[in-house]
Design a protein around this motif. Sequence first.
Motif, mmCIF file in Angstrom:
data_model
loop_
_atom_site.group_PDB
_atom_site.id
_atom_site.type_symbol
_atom_site.label_atom_id
_atom_site.label_comp_id
_atom_site.label_asym_id
_atom_site.label_seq_id
_atom_site.Cartn_x
_atom_site.Cartn_y
_atom_site.Cartn_z
ATOM 1 N N PHE A 68 -2.086 1.906 5.985
ATOM 2 C CA PHE A 68 -0.635 2.023 5.811
ATOM 3 C C PHE A 68 -0.286 1.997 4.338
ATOM 4 O O PHE A 68 -0.851 1.231 3.571
ATOM 5 N N SER A 69 0.669 2.849 3.975
ATOM 6 C CA SER A 69 1.199 2.830 2.611
ATOM 7 C C SER A 69 2.712 2.981 2.706
ATOM 8 O O SER A 69 3.227 3.559 3.660
ATOM 9 N N ALA A 70 3.387 2.453 1.732
ATOM 10 C CA ALA A 70 4.844 2.603 1.685
ATOM 11 C C ALA A 70 5.167 3.969 1.090
ATOM 12 O O ALA A 70 4.416 4.492 0.276
ATOM 13 N N LYS A 71 6.290 4.548 1.499
ATOM 14 C CA LYS A 71 6.673 5.864 0.969
ATOM 15 C C LYS A 71 6.838 5.826 -0.549
ATOM 16 O O LYS A 71 6.643 6.815 -1.228
ATOM 17 N N GLU A 72 7.194 4.660 -1.076
ATOM 18 C CA GLU A 72 7.418 4.528 -2.508
ATOM 19 C C GLU A 72 6.108 4.428 -3.296
ATOM 20 O O GLU A 72 6.110 4.566 -4.506
ATOM 21 N N GLU A 73 5.007 4.163 -2.604
ATOM 22 C CA GLU A 73 3.737 4.025 -3.315
ATOM 23 C C GLU A 73 3.343 5.343 -3.960
ATOM 24 O O GLU A 73 3.593 6.422 -3.426
ATOM 25 N N ARG A 74 2.698 5.206 -5.087
ATOM 26 C CA ARG A 74 2.272 6.366 -5.863
ATOM 27 C C ARG A 74 1.253 7.209 -5.101
ATOM 28 O O ARG A 74 1.221 8.424 -5.223
ATOM 29 N N ARG A 75 0.415 6.561 -4.307
ATOM 30 C CA ARG A 75 -0.644 7.263 -3.599
ATOM 31 C C ARG A 75 -0.640 6.913 -2.123
ATOM 32 O O ARG A 75 -0.345 5.796 -1.749
ATOM 33 N N ARG A 76 -0.989 7.872 -1.277
ATOM 34 C CA ARG A 76 -1.140 7.619 0.165
ATOM 35 C C ARG A 76 -2.546 7.156 0.483
ATOM 36 O O ARG A 76 -2.763 6.306 1.303
ATOM 37 N N LEU A 77 -3.518 7.793 -0.171
ATOM 38 C CA LEU A 77 -4.910 7.405 0.040
ATOM 39 C C LEU A 77 -5.289 6.364 -1.008
ATOM 40 O O LEU A 77 -5.258 6.633 -2.200
ATOM 41 N N VAL A 78 -5.610 5.172 -0.527
ATOM 42 C CA VAL A 78 -6.027 4.083 -1.411
ATOM 43 C C VAL A 78 -7.357 3.559 -0.865
ATOM 44 O O VAL A 78 -7.405 2.981 0.216
ATOM 45 N N ALA A 79 -8.431 3.813 -1.614
ATOM 46 C CA ALA A 79 -9.773 3.459 -1.168
ATOM 47 C C ALA A 79 -10.372 2.393 -2.079
ATOM 48 O O ALA A 79 -10.087 2.347 -3.281
ATOM 49 N N TYR A 80 -11.209 1.545 -1.481
ATOM 50 C CA TYR A 80 -11.914 0.486 -2.201
ATOM 51 C C TYR A 80 -13.388 0.525 -1.827
ATOM 52 O O TYR A 80 -13.722 0.740 -0.667
ATOM 53 N N HIS A 81 -14.221 0.276 -2.809
ATOM 54 C CA HIS A 81 -15.650 0.118 -2.555
ATOM 55 C C HIS A 81 -15.904 -1.371 -2.418
ATOM 56 O O HIS A 81 -15.584 -2.155 -3.311
ATOM 57 N N LEU A 82 -16.467 -1.768 -1.281
ATOM 58 C CA LEU A 82 -16.898 -3.150 -1.087
ATOM 59 C C LEU A 82 -18.396 -3.189 -1.355
ATOM 60 O O LEU A 82 -19.195 -2.727 -0.538
ATOM 61 N N PRO A 83 -18.804 -3.721 -2.507
ATOM 62 C CA PRO A 83 -20.234 -3.778 -2.828
ATOM 63 C C PRO A 83 -20.984 -4.792 -1.962
ATOM 64 O O PRO A 83 -20.410 -5.790 -1.519
ATOM 65 N N TYR A 84 -22.241 -4.548 -1.762
ATOM 66 C CA TYR A 84 -23.106 -5.447 -0.994
ATOM 67 C C TYR A 84 -23.028 -6.869 -1.528
ATOM 68 O O TYR A 84 -22.933 -7.833 -0.778
#
Length: 180
Positions: A68-84
Amino acid sequence: GPVVDFRLKEYWLGEPAEDAAPLLYPHHFSGGTLCWPKPHKKPNALQLSPDAGKWLMPRGHYVLVKRFSAKEERRRLVAYHLPYEALDAAHIGFENHWNVFHIGKHGMDEDTAKGLTTFLNSTVLDEHFRVFSGHTQVNATDLRNMRYPSREQLRKLGQRAKDQPNDQASIDRLIEKQEL
């Protein structure tokens, strides 16, 4: 993520414990970095049990995308790398507000995870996503239907991204230079 938290409420723990697995929510990431455990109304861990265990994944490199993202957010796709190495636990719970990229319910190699995260956080992909998705929810079907670079291309992108800053301009420069 596979963990629907309210269905496992009896296993919630506010603080980490030896016989528990970390439970990750979007609020555990701030500025692209994992901040766990974190004081919040939601739990930080799940007590290990057969009921809760079937929803957990083994420790590894994962890519997490906020659902979920807010319409006001700069980006719709927000990804994170969770390292081992980010969590010292055999298993991890990913709450249902995540889309989790994995390989056969296990993590992936670090370079692929870093490359996929970089690709998903690029401006060009976010703009493409907005063309066919007018809503603020990023569902798994939308992500499955997108075209991705090959695993080898993602590995190479991840290798190049390792020592780069994680800001938008750096991500977009990497994507422009990469032959995808």
